[in-house]
Design an enzyme around this catalytic site. Structure first.
Site, PDB file in Angstrom:
ATOM      1  N   ASP A  69       0.839  -1.194   0.000  1.00 20.11           N
ATOM      2  CA  ASP A  69       0.000   0.000   0.000  1.00 20.11           C
ATOM      3  C   ASP A  69       0.880   1.252   0.000  1.00 20.11           C
ATOM      4  O   ASP A  69       1.962   1.241  -0.584  1.00 20.11           O
ATOM      5  CB  ASP A  69      -0.914  -0.037   1.239  1.00 20.11           C
ATOM      6  CG  ASP A  69      -2.293   0.529   0.970  1.00 20.11           C
ATOM      7  OD1 ASP A  69      -2.399   1.753   0.752  1.00 20.11           O
ATOM      8  OD2 ASP A  69      -3.270  -0.235   0.984  1.00 20.11           O
ATOM      9  N   HIS A 109      -3.937   5.886   3.404  1.00 25.00           N
ATOM     10  CA  HIS A 109      -4.626   4.669   2.977  1.00 25.00           C
ATOM     11  C   HIS A 109      -4.001   3.419   3.582  1.00 25.00           C
ATOM     12  O   HIS A 109      -4.700   2.563   4.156  1.00 25.00           O
ATOM     13  CB  HIS A 109      -4.608   4.606   1.448  1.00 25.00           C
ATOM     14  CG  HIS A 109      -5.458   3.550   0.840  1.00 25.00           C
ATOM     15  ND1 HIS A 109      -4.989   2.280   0.575  1.00 25.00           N
ATOM     16  CD2 HIS A 109      -6.750   3.562   0.422  1.00 25.00           C
ATOM     17  CE1 HIS A 109      -5.961   1.560   0.022  1.00 25.00           C
ATOM     18  NE2 HIS A 109      -7.034   2.314  -0.086  1.00 25.00           N
ATOM     19  N   ASN A 198     -13.786  -0.450  -6.654  1.00 21.78           N
ATOM     20  CA  ASN A 198     -14.889   0.438  -6.275  1.00 21.78           C
ATOM     21  C   ASN A 198     -15.634   1.055  -7.446  1.00 21.78           C
ATOM     22  O   ASN A 198     -16.184   2.149  -7.308  1.00 21.78           O
ATOM     23  CB  ASN A 198     -14.354   1.586  -5.407  1.00 21.78           C
ATOM     24  CG  ASN A 198     -13.758   1.094  -4.105  1.00 21.78           C
ATOM     25  OD1 ASN A 198     -14.039  -0.004  -3.662  1.00 21.78           O
ATOM     26  ND2 ASN A 198     -12.927   1.919  -3.501  1.00 21.78           N
ATOM     27  N   SER A 263     -11.246  -1.400  -0.301  1.00 21.46           N
ATOM     28  CA  SER A 263      -9.959  -1.359   0.387  1.00 21.46           C
ATOM     29  C   SER A 263     -10.108  -1.570   1.882  1.00 21.46           C
ATOM     30  O   SER A 263      -9.187  -2.043   2.543  1.00 21.46           O
ATOM     31  CB  SER A 263      -9.275   0.000   0.149  1.00 21.46           C
ATOM     32  OG  SER A 263      -8.729   0.094  -1.126  1.00 21.46           O
TER      33      SER A 263
END
Length: 309
Positions: A69, A109, A198, A263
């Protein structure tokens, strides 16, 4: 690396090269601020609603969980004792986004994802060893090449152990190279959990969400509905809480943020996978089978791209 048509043709004819493919961009899923409590941890420990206000931590002692990430904020209190404090040589951390420090997260994130999987307060699993593998930059983007390097880093560090989980809350256009890297890691015994994406579309059109050897995770809301943004389809293996998820954030060493996305769903499943992996030398296929056997069956029509009637 840019090649002329002549150079590209020459490389493609080389018998030692399996595949030539454009190095596409991959991105962290879009973040949305919404008010919420920590309902996801409550939801995953029971078969039906309403939530009972209780949660069960999954003991993941001796399991490494690699967060591919934007990095992890290494000083946040939610990671005390579960994160090596220094990205030194020999640690499980790695940086493949050219930002030099995997324990610095300029985006948030990765910190949120790591907190949901293994954080002290907001995590599904306890006692796991978090590994920050930075493959996305502070803007939340990276390349397939960087992600593949991150996967290969985890496989090397894992060294054949069956107690390693990779979470990939990222994705982009369909890529044979990226899917192949995921499949190779699973073949090496690493458990890989991937966000479905998404775009409210078919997850089979995305990578790495189209790789069948990974565990692909869609998102639900607190009423057990599929989140409106969640990708769906036959490539999705399981759904988990992903709407309005509260976890650690980067504003300070105690800050939190509530955001939504597949996520956020993926690390719920990664934490469960780590708990299962801690209790036996499961192959990836065995772990997936055990997880699916314990999951609640979706109601008819839950995913309109799959015939689950």
């Amino acid at each position: 690396m840019k090649l002329s048509p002549k150079e590209l043709n020459s490389i493609r004819k080389n018998p030692n090269i399996e595949l030539v493919e454009e190095n596409q961009k991959v991105y962290a899923s879009e973040l949305t601020d919404v008010p919420s409590g920590v309902w996801g941890l409550d939801r995953i420990n029971q078969c039906s609603l309403p939530n009972d206000g209780k949660m069960t931590k999954h003991d993941a002692t001796d399991v490494k969980v690699y967060i591919l990430d934007t990095g992890i904020s290494g000083t946040h209190i939610d990671f005390d004792g579960v994160l090596e404090p220094n990205p030194s040589t020999g640690s499980c951390h790695g940086d493949y986004a050219n930002e030099n420090n995997p324990l610095f997260d300029g985006n948030g994130h990765g910190t949120h994802v790591a907190s949901t999987s293994c954080g002290l307060t907001y995590g599904v699993a306890s006692n796991c060893k978090l590994c920050a593998v930075k493959v996305l930059d502070s803007g939340g983007s990276g390349s397939n090449a960087g992600v593949i390097e991150g996967i290969e880093h985890a496989v090397r560090d894992c060294a054949g152990s069956k107690k390693c989980v990779i979470n990939m809350s990222l994705g982009g256009g369909k890529s044979t190279s990226l899917n192949m890297a995921v499949a190779n890691a699973v073949n090496a015994g690493v458990h890989i959990v991937v966000a479905a994406g998404n775009e409210n579309t078919d997850a089979c059109t995305k990578s790495p969400a189209s790789e069948p050897k990974a565990i692909i995770v869609g998102s639900t809301d607190s009423s057990d509905n599929r989140s409106s943004f969640s990708n769906t389809g036959t490539c999705v293996d399981i759904y988990a809480p992903g709407s309005s998820i509260k976890a650690a954030w980067i504003y300070s060493d105690t800050s939190t943020r509530t955001i939504s996305g597949t996520s956020m769903a993926s690390p719920h499943v990664a934490g469960i996978a780590a708990g299962i992996a801690a209790n036996g030398d499961f192959t990836p296929a065995q772990l997936v089978a055990q997880m699916k056997a314990k999951a609640q069956l979706a109601s008819p029509g839950f995913d309109d791209r799959v015939d689950n009637s």
